[in-house]
Design a protein around this motif. Structure first.
Motif, PDB file in Angstrom:
ATOM      1  N   ASN A  21       0.794  -1.213   0.000  1.00  9.27           N
ATOM      2  CA  ASN A  21       0.000   0.000   0.000  1.00  9.27           C
ATOM      3  C   ASN A  21       0.838   1.281   0.000  1.00  9.27           C
ATOM      4  N   LEU A  22       2.104   1.216  -0.396  1.00 11.07           N
ATOM      5  CA  LEU A  22       2.951   2.405  -0.472  1.00 11.07           C
ATOM      6  C   LEU A  22       2.663   3.155  -1.766  1.00 11.07           C
ATOM      7  N   THR A  23       2.911   4.464  -1.770  1.00 14.90           N
ATOM      8  CA  THR A  23       2.637   5.269  -2.958  1.00 14.90           C
ATOM      9  C   THR A  23       3.884   5.526  -3.801  1.00 14.90           C
ATOM     10  N   LYS A  24       5.075   5.362  -3.209  1.00 15.10           N
ATOM     11  CA  LYS A  24       6.310   5.577  -3.963  1.00 15.10           C
ATOM     12  C   LYS A  24       7.406   4.681  -3.415  1.00 15.10           C
ATOM     13  N   LYS A  25       8.488   4.560  -4.187  1.00 15.50           N
ATOM     14  CA  LYS A  25       9.612   3.757  -3.726  1.00 15.50           C
ATOM     15  C   LYS A  25      10.174   4.366  -2.451  1.00 15.50           C
ATOM     16  N   SER A  26      10.499   3.497  -1.517  1.00 16.02           N
ATOM     17  CA  SER A  26      10.996   3.955  -0.229  1.00 16.02           C
ATOM     18  C   SER A  26      12.230   3.167   0.164  1.00 16.02           C
ATOM     19  N   ARG A  27      13.018   3.764   1.024  1.00 12.90           N
ATOM     20  CA  ARG A  27      14.230   3.122   1.524  1.00 12.90           C
ATOM     21  C   ARG A  27      14.042   2.776   2.994  1.00 12.90           C
ATOM     22  N   ILE A  28      14.532   1.607   3.385  1.00 16.57           N
ATOM     23  CA  ILE A  28      14.481   1.200   4.792  1.00 16.57           C
ATOM     24  C   ILE A  28      15.555   1.970   5.551  1.00 16.57           C
ATOM     25  N   ARG A  29      15.157   2.673   6.596  1.00 14.35           N
ATOM     26  CA  ARG A  29      16.119   3.397   7.438  1.00 14.35           C
ATOM     27  C   ARG A  29      16.421   2.550   8.672  1.00 14.35           C
ATOM     28  N   ALA A  30      17.272   1.568   8.488  1.00 14.57           N
ATOM     29  CA  ALA A  30      17.579   0.624   9.566  1.00 14.57           C
ATOM     30  C   ALA A  30      18.244   1.305  10.756  1.00 14.57           C
ATOM     31  N   SER A  31      18.904   2.422  10.534  1.00 12.71           N
ATOM     32  CA  SER A  31      19.602   3.098  11.626  1.00 12.71           C
ATOM     33  C   SER A  31      18.648   3.712  12.641  1.00 12.71           C
ATOM     34  N   GLU A  32      17.409   3.910  12.267  1.00 10.91           N
ATOM     35  CA  GLU A  32      16.415   4.515  13.149  1.00 10.91           C
ATOM     36  C   GLU A  32      15.508   3.436  13.720  1.00 10.91           C
ATOM     37  N   LEU A  33      15.709   3.076  14.949  1.00  8.53           N
ATOM     38  CA  LEU A  33      14.845   2.119  15.633  1.00  8.53           C
ATOM     39  C   LEU A  33      13.854   2.914  16.470  1.00  8.53           C
ATOM     40  N   ILE A  34      12.586   2.805  16.123  1.00  4.00           N
ATOM     41  CA  ILE A  34      11.543   3.558  16.819  1.00  4.00           C
ATOM     42  C   ILE A  34      10.885   2.640  17.840  1.00  4.00           C
ATOM     43  N   THR A  35      10.837   3.096  19.074  1.00  5.01           N
ATOM     44  CA  THR A  35      10.235   2.337  20.164  1.00  5.01           C
ATOM     45  C   THR A  35       8.943   3.029  20.575  1.00  5.01           C
ATOM     46  N   ARG A  36       7.876   2.244  20.640  1.00  5.23           N
ATOM     47  CA  ARG A  36       6.585   2.763  21.061  1.00  5.23           C
ATOM     48  C   ARG A  36       5.990   1.831  22.104  1.00  5.23           C
ATOM     49  N   PRO A  37       5.091   2.332  22.956  1.00  4.21           N
ATOM     50  CA  PRO A  37       4.438   1.447  23.923  1.00  4.21           C
ATOM     51  C   PRO A  37       3.557   0.424  23.190  1.00  4.21           C
ATOM     52  N   VAL A  38       3.372  -0.711  23.835  1.00  2.20           N
ATOM     53  CA  VAL A  38       2.511  -1.729  23.254  1.00  2.20           C
ATOM     54  C   VAL A  38       1.095  -1.190  23.201  1.00  2.20           C
ATOM     55  N   ALA A  39       0.536  -1.163  21.996  1.00  4.59           N
ATOM     56  CA  ALA A  39      -0.810  -0.635  21.787  1.00  4.59           C
ATOM     57  C   ALA A  39      -1.321  -1.156  20.453  1.00  4.59           C
ATOM     58  N   PHE A  40      -2.522  -0.772  20.108  1.00  4.43           N
ATOM     59  CA  PHE A  40      -3.071  -1.132  18.810  1.00  4.43           C
ATOM     60  C   PHE A  40      -2.628  -0.082  17.800  1.00  4.43           C
ATOM     61  N   TYR A  41      -2.054  -0.536  16.698  1.00  7.42           N
ATOM     62  CA  TYR A  41      -1.679   0.340  15.603  1.00  7.42           C
ATOM     63  C   TYR A  41      -2.371  -0.176  14.352  1.00  7.42           C
ATOM     64  N   GLU A  42      -3.002   0.712  13.629  1.00  4.16           N
ATOM     65  CA  GLU A  42      -3.773   0.314  12.463  1.00  4.16           C
ATOM     66  C   GLU A  42      -2.855  -0.194  11.358  1.00  4.16           C
ATOM     67  N   LEU A  43      -3.222  -1.317  10.769  1.00  9.88           N
ATOM     68  CA  LEU A  43      -2.445  -1.928   9.697  1.00  9.88           C
ATOM     69  C   LEU A  43      -2.637  -1.131   8.413  1.00  9.88           C
ATOM     70  N   TYR A  44      -1.521  -0.743   7.786  1.00  2.76           N
ATOM     71  CA  TYR A  44      -1.553   0.040   6.561  1.00  2.76           C
ATOM     72  C   TYR A  44      -1.246  -0.839   5.354  1.00  2.76           C
ATOM     73  N   GLY A  45      -0.329  -1.779   5.525  1.00  2.00           N
ATOM     74  CA  GLY A  45       0.082  -2.676   4.451  1.00  2.00           C
ATOM     75  C   GLY A  45       0.966  -3.771   5.011  1.00  2.00           C
ATOM     76  N   ARG A  46       1.491  -4.612   4.120  1.00  2.00           N
ATOM     77  CA  ARG A  46       2.337  -5.718   4.555  1.00  2.00           C
ATOM     78  C   ARG A  46       3.416  -5.946   3.517  1.00  2.00           C
ATOM     79  N   LEU A  47       4.642  -6.198   3.974  1.00  2.00           N
ATOM     80  CA  LEU A  47       5.730  -6.531   3.069  1.00  2.00           C
ATOM     81  C   LEU A  47       5.565  -7.961   2.573  1.00  2.00           C
TER      82      LEU A  47
END
Length: 143
Positions: free
Chosen positions: A65-91
């Motif tokens: 469901n992406l709109t353009k080519k994107s690059r994985i930014r592996a250097s940025e690890l984002i930490t969030r509290p455990v919660a429900f996050y809406e599914l946008y797409g799947r690799l």
């Protein structure tokens, strides 16, 4: 959520203390796992950004469901509290392999998050192996 699911996260602050310019609309991020208190994500970036990391490019598909080519930014690890996050797409399987390769390329022994990332990847690989084993047993049982 499962390893490789894409969600939109808002109000991201990157490791260099810069607030994401797309803080209102949000940024597509890939879920890579969780522990008891936190969920871990890797953001996707525009190909034009000035980040100097090895490029692992994800092309847009109906599934992710992406709109353009994107690059994985592996250097940025984002930490969030455990919660429900809406599914946008799947690799898909091939992009998940790129994600794993990207994470292993960036997180080496000297990185403080090395053990966490390897644990999350191993957890996913063990889950996939277990699922394949169950499917094989069910196939041969009914054959």
């Amino acid at each position: 959520m499962e390893f490789g699911d894409i969600t939109i996260l808002k109000n991201i602050c990157f490791s260099d203390r810069v607030v994401d310019h797309s803080y209102r609309l949000g940024r597509p991020c890939i879920y890579i796992g969780e522990d008891l208190n936190h969920m871990y994500f890797v953001p996707l970036a525009n190909l034009n950004s000035k980040i100097k990391e090895k490029q692992f490019v994800i092309a847009p598909t109906v599934e992710n469901n992406l709109t353009k080519k994107s690059r994985i930014r592996a250097s940025e690890l984002i930490t969030r509290p455990v919660a429900f996050y809406e599914l946008y797409g799947r690799l898909d399987h091939f992009d998940i392999q790129k994600l794993i390769e990207s994470l292993r390329f960036f997180y080496k022994d000297d990185n403080p998050n090395f053990q966490l990332i390897n644990h999350l990847i191993d957890k996913y690989i063990n889950y996939v192996d277990l699922e394949l084993d169950v499917k094989d047993k069910a196939y041969y049982k009914h054959k």
